[in-house]
Design a protein around this motif. Structure first.
Motif, short mmCIF file in Angstrom:
data_model
loop_
_atom_site.label_atom_id
_atom_site.label_comp_id
_atom_site.label_asym_id
_atom_site.label_seq_id
_atom_site.Cartn_x
_atom_site.Cartn_y
_atom_site.Cartn_z
N GLY A 162 0.82 -1.21 0.00
CA GLY A 162 0.00 0.00 0.00
C GLY A 162 0.84 1.25 0.00
N MET A 163 0.20 2.36 -0.38
CA MET A 163 0.86 3.67 -0.36
C MET A 163 0.07 4.64 0.49
SD MET A 163 1.53 6.40 -3.45
CE MET A 163 2.09 8.06 -3.01
N ALA A 218 4.93 -4.59 1.60
CA ALA A 218 5.64 -3.41 1.10
C ALA A 218 4.83 -2.16 1.43
CB ALA A 218 5.88 -3.50 -0.40
N ILE A 219 5.51 -1.15 1.95
CA ILE A 219 4.87 0.09 2.42
C ILE A 219 5.53 1.26 1.70
CG2 ILE A 219 4.39 1.55 4.42
CD1 ILE A 219 4.93 -1.09 6.11
N HIS A 220 4.79 1.96 0.86
CA HIS A 220 5.31 3.11 0.11
C HIS A 220 4.71 4.38 0.73
CE1 HIS A 220 6.58 5.73 -3.06
NE2 HIS A 220 6.72 4.80 -4.01
N SER A 221 5.57 5.23 1.27
CA SER A 221 5.14 6.54 1.80
C SER A 221 4.09 6.41 2.89
CB SER A 221 4.60 7.43 0.67
OG SER A 221 5.48 7.47 -0.42
N GLY A 222 4.29 5.45 3.81
CA GLY A 222 3.30 5.19 4.84
C GLY A 222 3.78 5.58 6.23
N VAL A 223 3.04 5.11 7.24
CA VAL A 223 3.38 5.35 8.64
C VAL A 223 3.31 4.04 9.39
CG1 VAL A 223 2.52 7.73 8.57
CG2 VAL A 223 1.02 5.91 9.34
N MET A 224 3.95 4.02 10.56
CA MET A 224 4.02 2.79 11.33
C MET A 224 2.68 2.46 11.97
SD MET A 224 6.00 3.85 14.84
CE MET A 224 5.03 4.41 16.26
N TYR A 225 2.53 1.19 12.33
CA TYR A 225 1.34 0.73 13.03
C TYR A 225 1.22 1.44 14.37
CZ TYR A 225 -1.39 -2.39 16.05
OH TYR A 225 -2.31 -2.89 16.95
N GLY A 226 0.00 1.97 14.65
CA GLY A 226 -0.26 2.62 15.93
C GLY A 226 0.30 4.02 16.05
N ALA A 227 0.67 4.65 14.94
CA ALA A 227 1.24 6.00 15.00
C ALA A 227 0.24 7.04 15.47
CB ALA A 227 1.79 6.40 13.64
N ALA A 228 -1.05 6.73 15.37
CA ALA A 228 -2.10 7.67 15.75
C ALA A 228 -3.36 6.90 16.12
CB ALA A 228 -2.39 8.63 14.60
N ILE A 272 9.50 2.00 1.33
CA ILE A 272 9.96 2.95 0.31
C ILE A 272 9.43 4.33 0.67
CG2 ILE A 272 9.91 3.58 -2.13
CD1 ILE A 272 9.42 0.64 -2.79
N HIS A 273 10.28 5.35 0.57
CA HIS A 273 9.83 6.71 0.90
C HIS A 273 10.67 7.72 0.11
CE1 HIS A 273 7.11 8.30 4.18
NE2 HIS A 273 7.47 9.40 3.54
N GLY A 274 10.05 8.82 -0.27
CA GLY A 274 10.76 9.91 -0.91
C GLY A 274 11.29 10.89 0.12
N ASP A 275 12.53 11.37 -0.08
CA ASP A 275 13.09 12.29 0.93
C ASP A 275 12.56 13.71 0.77
OD1 ASP A 275 14.53 13.31 -1.23
OD2 ASP A 275 16.50 13.06 -0.30
N ARG A 276 11.74 13.99 -0.25
CA ARG A 276 11.12 15.31 -0.42
C ARG A 276 9.61 15.24 -0.17
NH1 ARG A 276 14.47 18.59 -3.73
NH2 ARG A 276 16.63 18.13 -3.12
N ASP A 277 9.18 14.20 0.51
CA ASP A 277 7.75 14.03 0.79
C ASP A 277 7.30 15.07 1.80
OD1 ASP A 277 5.18 13.11 1.46
OD2 ASP A 277 5.75 11.02 1.21
N ARG A 278 6.38 15.94 1.40
CA ARG A 278 5.85 16.98 2.28
C ARG A 278 4.49 16.62 2.86
NH1 ARG A 278 10.45 17.81 1.88
NH2 ARG A 278 11.50 19.59 0.92
N THR A 279 3.96 15.47 2.45
CA THR A 279 2.67 15.01 2.97
C THR A 279 2.87 14.01 4.10
OG1 THR A 279 1.64 15.34 0.80
CG2 THR A 279 0.48 13.91 2.37
N VAL A 280 3.76 13.06 3.90
CA VAL A 280 4.13 12.09 4.94
C VAL A 280 5.63 12.23 5.16
CG1 VAL A 280 4.16 9.67 5.65
CG2 VAL A 280 2.25 10.53 4.28
N ASN A 281 5.98 12.81 6.30
CA ASN A 281 7.38 13.09 6.62
C ASN A 281 8.24 11.83 6.48
OD1 ASN A 281 9.83 13.66 8.14
ND2 ASN A 281 8.75 15.42 9.00
N ALA A 309 4.63 10.58 -3.86
CA ALA A 309 4.20 10.01 -5.14
C ALA A 309 4.76 8.61 -5.29
CB ALA A 309 4.69 10.90 -6.29
N TRP A 310 4.04 7.81 -6.07
CA TRP A 310 4.50 6.45 -6.40
C TRP A 310 5.65 6.57 -7.37
CZ3 TRP A 310 2.68 1.88 -4.35
CH2 TRP A 310 3.13 0.70 -4.95
N SER A 311 6.80 6.07 -6.98
CA SER A 311 8.01 6.19 -7.80
C SER A 311 7.89 5.34 -9.06
CB SER A 311 9.23 5.74 -6.99
OG SER A 311 10.42 5.92 -7.73
N GLY A 312 8.13 5.99 -10.22
CA GLY A 312 8.03 5.28 -11.49
C GLY A 312 6.60 5.10 -11.96
N GLY A 313 5.68 5.86 -11.40
CA GLY A 313 4.26 5.72 -11.76
C GLY A 313 3.87 6.51 -12.99
#
Length: 258
Positions: A66-67, A89-99, A140-149, A214-218
């Protein structure tokens, strides 16, 4: 993903959220029912189980991906319904129980989970560990992600490392982190680091330099996609399909209402 599924000879199931449950059609990964493995999480798990039973699908090779909010739900499912999955596989996500509320979810996405949330998540993971199994996971995460740190990628890895160490037999040996490699070619440069146990990859983190939310290579004709690459879909299928799960009995339960 459909194109690659044809190449890799696998089926893809796309559970879909309703606008009634979430106006943005995002999964409610922070709701208490889902955090307990019920609610939306149980509905998705039950759907996966039913499709696996009804179609010619190898139950040893079921994967969850998921993303963004879907990435958060994938992480939740891999913790709470670990016996369903051979890998995650976790793309641009957050950990379990983060909120545990919409406001906390927005804060965790923006700044990463708070110390209080991390401690609460640790207890939730302990509660879920009684019958858990290790699910090898790619983050997987982008280092310029401004939506999900991007700090969320580090928190996912830290949480899953602690979980693996808790539920595996000490005789299996420690988790060992490899040196981080910086890899060029096929779009943005990315950094990759693995955690291994007895020589097998258990966790892999890929941070893509210059990638936003964003999904890389999408396909850039769709929102939240970046065509520059590297190809996250291929990364994911190459990673998850290297694993297969021992068959574990799955308790039958009625889907929870929400």
């Amino acid at each position: 993903m459909n194109t690659l599924a044809e190449e890799y000879r696998c089926a893809v199931l796309y559970p879909e959220q309703s606008k009634h449950s979430n106006p943005l059609r995002c999964w409610n990964w922070f709701e208490s029912t889902s955090l307990a493995g019920q609610g939306e999480a149980a509905l998705i798990a039950r759907l996966i189980h039913q499709v696996t039973q009804r179609r010619p699908i190898d139950p040893r090779r079921v994967y969850v991906v998921g993303m963004s909010a879907g990435g958060a739900m994938a992480c939740l499912l891999a913790v709470r319904h670990s016996r369903l999955f051979a890998a995650c596989a976790i793309h641009s996500g957050v950990m379990y129980g983060a909120a545990s509320s919409p406001a906390q979810a927005l804060a965790a996405m923006r700044d990463g989970p708070s110390p209080i949330s991390i401690e609460r998540a640790r207890q939730l993971v302990c509660d879920a560990s009684e019958s858990a199994v290790t699910v090898p996971t790619l983050v997987i995460h982008g280092d310029r992600d401004r939506t999900v740190n991007p700090v969320n990628a580090d928190q996912i890895i830290a949480q899953l490392k602690a979980r693996v160490e808790e539920i595996t037999d000490p005789s299996d040996g420690p988790l060992l982190a490899t040196d981080e490699r910086r890899i060029e070619g096929g779009g943005y440069t990315y950094r990759q680091q693995d955690s291994t146990q007895q020589g097998e990859i258990v966790l892999r983190k890929i941070v893509i330099e210059g990638l936003g939310h964003a999904w890389s290579g999408g396909d850039m004709s769709y929102e939240f996609n970046d065509a520059n690459g590297p190809d996250a879909s291929r990364f994911i299928l190459d990673f998850v399909m290297a694993y297969q799960r021992k068959i574990h009995p799955i308790a039958s339960r009625a889907p929870a209402s929400h």
